[in-house]
Design a protein around this motif. Structure first.
Motif, PDB file in Angstrom:
ATOM      1  N   PRO A 179      -3.647  10.226  -7.736  1.00 14.10           N
ATOM      2  CA  PRO A 179      -3.359   8.811  -7.500  1.00 14.10           C
ATOM      3  C   PRO A 179      -3.352   8.058  -8.827  1.00 14.10           C
ATOM      4  CG  PRO A 179      -5.144   9.573  -6.108  1.00 14.10           C
ATOM      5  CD  PRO A 179      -4.876  10.658  -7.080  1.00 14.10           C
ATOM      6  N   HIS A 239      -4.776  -1.764  -4.655  1.00 14.84           N
ATOM      7  CA  HIS A 239      -5.076  -1.752  -3.233  1.00 14.84           C
ATOM      8  C   HIS A 239      -6.483  -2.308  -2.980  1.00 14.84           C
ATOM      9  CE1 HIS A 239      -5.982   0.690   0.585  1.00 14.84           C
ATOM     10  NE2 HIS A 239      -5.371  -0.429   0.911  1.00 14.84           N
ATOM     11  N   THR A 240      -7.442  -1.820  -3.793  1.00 20.67           N
ATOM     12  CA  THR A 240      -8.822  -2.259  -3.636  1.00 20.67           C
ATOM     13  C   THR A 240      -8.934  -3.754  -3.875  1.00 20.67           C
ATOM     14  OG1 THR A 240      -9.449  -0.123  -4.517  1.00 20.67           O
ATOM     15  CG2 THR A 240     -11.172  -1.754  -4.373  1.00 20.67           C
ATOM     16  N   HIS A 244       0.818  -1.200   0.000  1.00 16.36           N
ATOM     17  CA  HIS A 244       0.000   0.000   0.000  1.00 16.36           C
ATOM     18  C   HIS A 244       0.866   1.269   0.000  1.00 16.36           C
ATOM     19  CE1 HIS A 244      -3.049   2.758   0.605  1.00 16.36           C
ATOM     20  NE2 HIS A 244      -3.012   2.832   1.923  1.00 16.36           N
ATOM     21  N   SER A 282      -4.542   2.413  -6.960  1.00 15.99           N
ATOM     22  CA  SER A 282      -5.837   2.348  -6.287  1.00 15.99           C
ATOM     23  C   SER A 282      -6.524   1.014  -6.539  1.00 15.99           C
ATOM     24  CB  SER A 282      -6.749   3.472  -6.771  1.00 15.99           C
ATOM     25  OG  SER A 282      -6.184   4.707  -6.452  1.00 15.99           O
ATOM     26  N   PHE A 291     -11.859   1.760  -2.117  1.00 11.43           N
ATOM     27  CA  PHE A 291     -11.355   2.542  -3.227  1.00 11.43           C
ATOM     28  C   PHE A 291     -11.337   4.020  -2.841  1.00 11.43           C
ATOM     29  CE2 PHE A 291     -11.636   4.888  -7.171  1.00 11.43           C
ATOM     30  CZ  PHE A 291     -10.689   4.240  -7.952  1.00 11.43           C
ATOM     31  N   SER A 342      -8.632   4.727  -0.280  1.00  8.39           N
ATOM     32  CA  SER A 342      -7.336   4.669  -0.935  1.00  8.39           C
ATOM     33  C   SER A 342      -7.084   5.945  -1.744  1.00  8.39           C
ATOM     34  CB  SER A 342      -7.283   3.429  -1.820  1.00  8.39           C
ATOM     35  OG  SER A 342      -6.375   3.590  -2.851  1.00  8.39           O
ATOM     36  N   PHE A 343      -8.134   6.463  -2.380  1.00 12.31           N
ATOM     37  CA  PHE A 343      -7.996   7.692  -3.150  1.00 12.31           C
ATOM     38  C   PHE A 343      -7.657   8.867  -2.218  1.00 12.31           C
ATOM     39  CE2 PHE A 343      -9.241  11.426  -5.453  1.00 12.31           C
ATOM     40  CZ  PHE A 343      -8.910  11.143  -6.759  1.00 12.31           C
ATOM     41  N   ASP A 395      -4.016   8.475  -1.102  1.00  9.94           N
ATOM     42  CA  ASP A 395      -2.982   8.605  -2.105  1.00  9.94           C
ATOM     43  C   ASP A 395      -2.930  10.006  -2.694  1.00  9.94           C
ATOM     44  OD1 ASP A 395      -0.851   7.495  -3.239  1.00  9.94           O
ATOM     45  OD2 ASP A 395      -1.914   6.382  -4.796  1.00  9.94           O
ATOM     46  N   SER A 396      -4.043  10.725  -2.662  1.00  5.59           N
ATOM     47  CA  SER A 396      -4.030  12.058  -3.243  1.00  5.59           C
ATOM     48  C   SER A 396      -3.338  13.060  -2.326  1.00  5.59           C
ATOM     49  CB  SER A 396      -5.458  12.526  -3.491  1.00  5.59           C
ATOM     50  OG  SER A 396      -6.137  12.622  -2.261  1.00  5.59           O
TER      51      SER A 396
END
Ligand code: GDP
Ligand code: MG
Length: 799
Positions: free
Chosen positions: A609, A617-618, A138, A614, A476, A479-480, A483-484
């Motif tokens: 991202p 990870h999802t 991740h 993403s 999702f 994760s977004f 990561d953003s």
């Protein structure tokens, strides 16, 4: 194997010398170079030192030193297989004297290179790790994502790379747990080559850690990551010259796209083989005052070979001078420890008198001065290097007025997406499950087995598996956010509130991570420096509603409140947060004293991202969920089914024959147990089935829904009805088991009560004390009961 493991009379071929700097050099000078045959001549009476023969002459090594030499055992008179090497031969230290066969074998076996990725938080280590190894770890755009070390193995040009991803650190002082961790790793695991990952857009600060690694005198390569951003800014760096200046090869890479990866690996091989022209050991100058003192201490430490082997004497001397507690402990075993301390204190007092500031500041200033000087000669920063889009977005999302509403809107959007978008794929899976169920009904002969498959397995696992899409969407979105770079802003705007409850903005990220799963979130608290803040963050984390609780919400909200779904979701999550806040305040008030750590979290620039990261990870979360379905959920469903299925009517008859007057023929074991406990839960509006489901959910909260699935399949009249229709159908007493009010109370209870077993285990492990786990179980269940009671009584009147 290690040279120390060979027994008297045995022989081995040297593969490599572990350790660093002076120690390594000395052993190599003594003739322990790769490919040489070493024979054990004899052990000393006390097994230490050991006498070895290396190509004709005898040397003795301490056992501890022999441990640093890796060898392959060979039998005398062995035919050593002639394996061709895959790469050109290194012009390494006097290897021309070697007998060729042993040389080849050592070359072949010695192909393993241990590489460690070290760098600041958020510089792209994990991205690089994933690139190199094809792993799916991740990544996140904030500090403290990797809290555990990860290791992977891959092959490149005939070499086996063992690659380790370490947590991010700003330096190698004994300040935070991560720094200590990385340092101990360097000491105990001795990687062959360090890849120091630096964020080239932030080179000056990133290179501070580099200067510490240089002090340690390790084989090293610098990966200048994020070179794409750097290039786009229009900045330039003469990395060849800079690398030559500091004696460490430097390479531009873009971890995100994989650019420059092969060159990086080639350079690692060259450094490992000792044939890179840039490699040399430099001393980062610390100014005349400090240098003189360091030299005095270095000489004293060098007199203690057992200590100088762990870290380079220069590194130890500098840290000792700075008063590093861990280095102090290492030096404690030195025979001249007292003398060292006296000397250190005298030298330090002298320096501090001369410079008028504390020694750590002097050292840091000198190091930064060195970096600034080196960069002034080699780097040309573009004037408009400030990331304007980042400051623009930040002006909005961290705004005093809009910051919070935006955060709430984002959360609301996530819940809407989770629920509404999730409905479509959920419908498809539901039909598939129903179809399977019909198939079983039609083709399996009646009997226990059919009931087990139809009610136990399909009812239980099928009941939970339909929520997979919702969980994927939630992950999702999280994760977004991570990561953003938004997550770091969320922590930033929350810092003030977190301060009010005696915590730190940094504690907020583990809390939001808890929306996914509490277990990694609890592990992620390792990035919090203060022990009491960390404990509180761990203890309140289970109130964050994890994705395992989501299926129940989707089920009940879909049944009772479909038109206000997102709002009810948000309310539940907020309730969890409020409980966490209250708990934190109470804990701070009664159990832990106040402590202030400065807010030193970085706000990284926003980055779009990558879809790849993403999705990856999802996907990995989806796989995890499915595995859980096939494991614990399946197991629990079968148990619940069996307890609910037995005793059968015919089983109950003998009980009556023996004169036992209790009529077991109506209640299953589960029903009896549920009804026995139910008086406690009745004020919350629970029927016995809800009580049983809540109890069954203690190992893992998905089991709550799977249990409902099993318990509500028995009605013959409802074979085709969906689970939510069955929940609202009238029961034996003519009223439905669930009403809107009892549904809310049930969700509140499941949200707050006893954390799942994996979470309790994580709490015990991370706090180091079982008492905290026990506290969580008791306290959370109590809170849950009270909150559910209040909710039921309130909504029973309102709705
Ligand atoms: P770590 O904390 O050092 O493990 O860093 P991560 O691998 O988690 O990455 C931090 C952030 O930087 C993520 O948002 C990545 O997508 C981003 N990132 C990593 N490498 C690059 C790169 O080469 N270029 C750009 N533009 N972004 C990168
Ligand atoms: Mg990482």
């Amino acid at each position: 194997m290690r040279l120390s493991e060979l027994k008297t009379g045995e022989q081995g071929v040297v593969v490599k010398i572990l350790g660093h700097g002076a120690f390594r050099k000395r052993v190599i000078e003594m003739g322990f170079v790769r490919g040489r045959i070493v024979k054990v001549l004899l052990d000393a009476p006390l097994k230490d030192p050991i006498k070895y023969e290396v190509l004709g002459y005898a040397v003795s090594l301490r056992r501890a030193e022999a441990e640093m030499v890796e060898v392959i055992k060979i039998q005398e008179g062995d035919e050593t297989p002639d394996i061709a090497t895959h790469h050109e031969e290194p012009p390494a230290v006097d290897e021309h004297e070697l007998p060729s066969c042993s040389h080849t074998i050592a070359q072949h076996e010695g192909h393993t290179i241990n590489v460690a990725l070290i760098g600041n938080p958020n510089c792209g280590k994990t991205s690089l790790y994933n690139d190199l190894s094809g792993a799916k770890e991740h990544v996140g755009n904030y500090g403290g994502v990797t809290v555990d070390i990860k290791t992977t193995t891959f092959k490149y040009k005939g070499y086996t790379f063992v690659l380790t991803d370490l947590p991010g650190t700003y330096s190698l002082a004994a300040y935070s747990p991560e720094e200590l961790y990385v340092r101990r790793y360097l000491r105990d695991d001795n990687p062959d080559v360090i890849v120091n990952v630096v964020d080239v857009t932030n080179l000056e600060r990133n290179m501070y850690l580099t200067t510490e690694l240089i002090d340690m005198d390790r084989s090293m390569v610098i990966a200048l990551n994020m070179y794409d951003e750097f290039r786009n800014q229009g900045s330039r760096l003469d990395f060849e010259t800079l690398g030559g200046m500091i004696g460490v090869p430097m390479l531009p890479v873009v971890a995100r796209t994989g650019e420059g990866i092969d060159q990086l690996l080639d350079t690692v091989i060259n450094v490992y083989e000792g044939r890179h022209s840039h490699v040399r050991h430099i001393h980062v100058p610390l100014g005349p005052d400090v240098e003189g003192s360091v030299r005095v201490l270095v000489d004293m430490i060098k007199a203690q070979p057992s200590i100088a082997r762990q870290f380079s004497p220069r590194y130890l001397a500098i840290k000792f001078l700075e008063g590093d507690s861990e280095v102090d402990r290492i030096l404690h075993s030195a025979s001249n420890y007292d003398e060292l301390v006296l000397t250190r204190d005298r030298l330090r007092a002298n320096i501090e008198r001369l410079t008028n500031e504390d020694i750590s500041s002097t050292v840091a200033a000198e190091k930064y001065g060195f970096i600034a000087g080196a960069l002034a000669e080699t780097m040309e920063l573009s004037p408009e290097q400030k990331n304007t889009s980042t400051s623009f977005i930040d002006a909005i999302v961290t705004n005093k007025l809009f910051g919070f509403p935006i955060f709430l809107l984002i959360m609301l959007f996530i819940f809407w997406a989770t629920f509404s978008l999730g409905q479509y794929p959920m419908g498809w899976i539901e039909s598939a499950v129903n179809w399977l169920s019909t198939l079983v009904g039609r083709f399996m002969p009646d009997g226990v087995l059919k009931d087990l498959v139809a009610d136990g397995i399909i009812g239980g696992v099928g009941g939970v598996i339909v929520f997979l899409p919702n969980i994927l969407i939630l992950y999702f979105c999280i994760s977004f956010m991570e990561d953003s770079g938004y997550m770091a802003r969320a922590a930033f705007i929350m810092d003030k509130i977190m301060h009010r409850i005696g915590l730190h903005g940094k504690s907020f990220i583990p809390l939001v991570m808890g929306f996914g799963c509490n277990v990694p979130a609890i592990i992620a608290t390792r990035s919090i420096e203060s022990r009491s803040s960390r404990l509180i963050t761990i203890l309140i984390n289970p109130f964050m509603s994890c994705s395992a609780r989501l299926p129940l919400y989707v089920l009940l909200i879909g049944t009772f409140f479909p038109s206000h779904a997102a709002l009810v979701f948000l309310a539940l999550y907020l309730l969890g947060i409020v409980m966490a806040v209250i708990t934190a305040k109470l804990l701070r008030r009664f159990f832990f004293h106040k402590d202030e750590t400065p807010f030193v979290m970085e706000l990284p620039p926003y980055r779009m991202p990558t879809l790849k990261a993403s999705v990856r990870h999802t996907w990995s979360k989806g796989v995890q969920y499915l595995k859980k379905m096939g494991g614990i959920i399946l197991f629990a469903s079968i148990i619940v089914w069996a307890l609910n299925y037995f005793p059968r009517h015919d089983d109950a008859i003998p009980a009556q024959n023996t004169g036992n007057t209790i009529d077991l023929s109506r209640d299953s074991y589960l029903e009896a147990a549920g009804k026995a406990v139910n008086p406690v839960m009745e004020p919350l509006g629970f029927g016995w089935r809800s009580t049983v489901a809540a109890l069954a959910g203690v190992p893992a909260k998905e089991i709550v829904v799977s249990t409902l699935g099993v318990l509500y399949t028995n009605d013959e009249a409802f074979t085709d009805a969906s689970l939510s229709q069955r929940l609202t159908a009238p029961n034996a007493s003519g009223r439905p088991d669930f009403t809107p009010a009892s549904a809310i109370a049930f969700m509140v209870f499941i949200l707050l009560y006893c954390p799942c077993m994996a979470t309790v285990t994580a709490i015990v492990r991370e706090t180091g004390h079982w008492g905290y786990g026990a506290f969580s179980i008791v306290y959370n269940t109590l809170v849950a009961w009270l909150a559910a009671l209040a909710a039921y009584q309130l909504f029973d009147i309102l709705l």
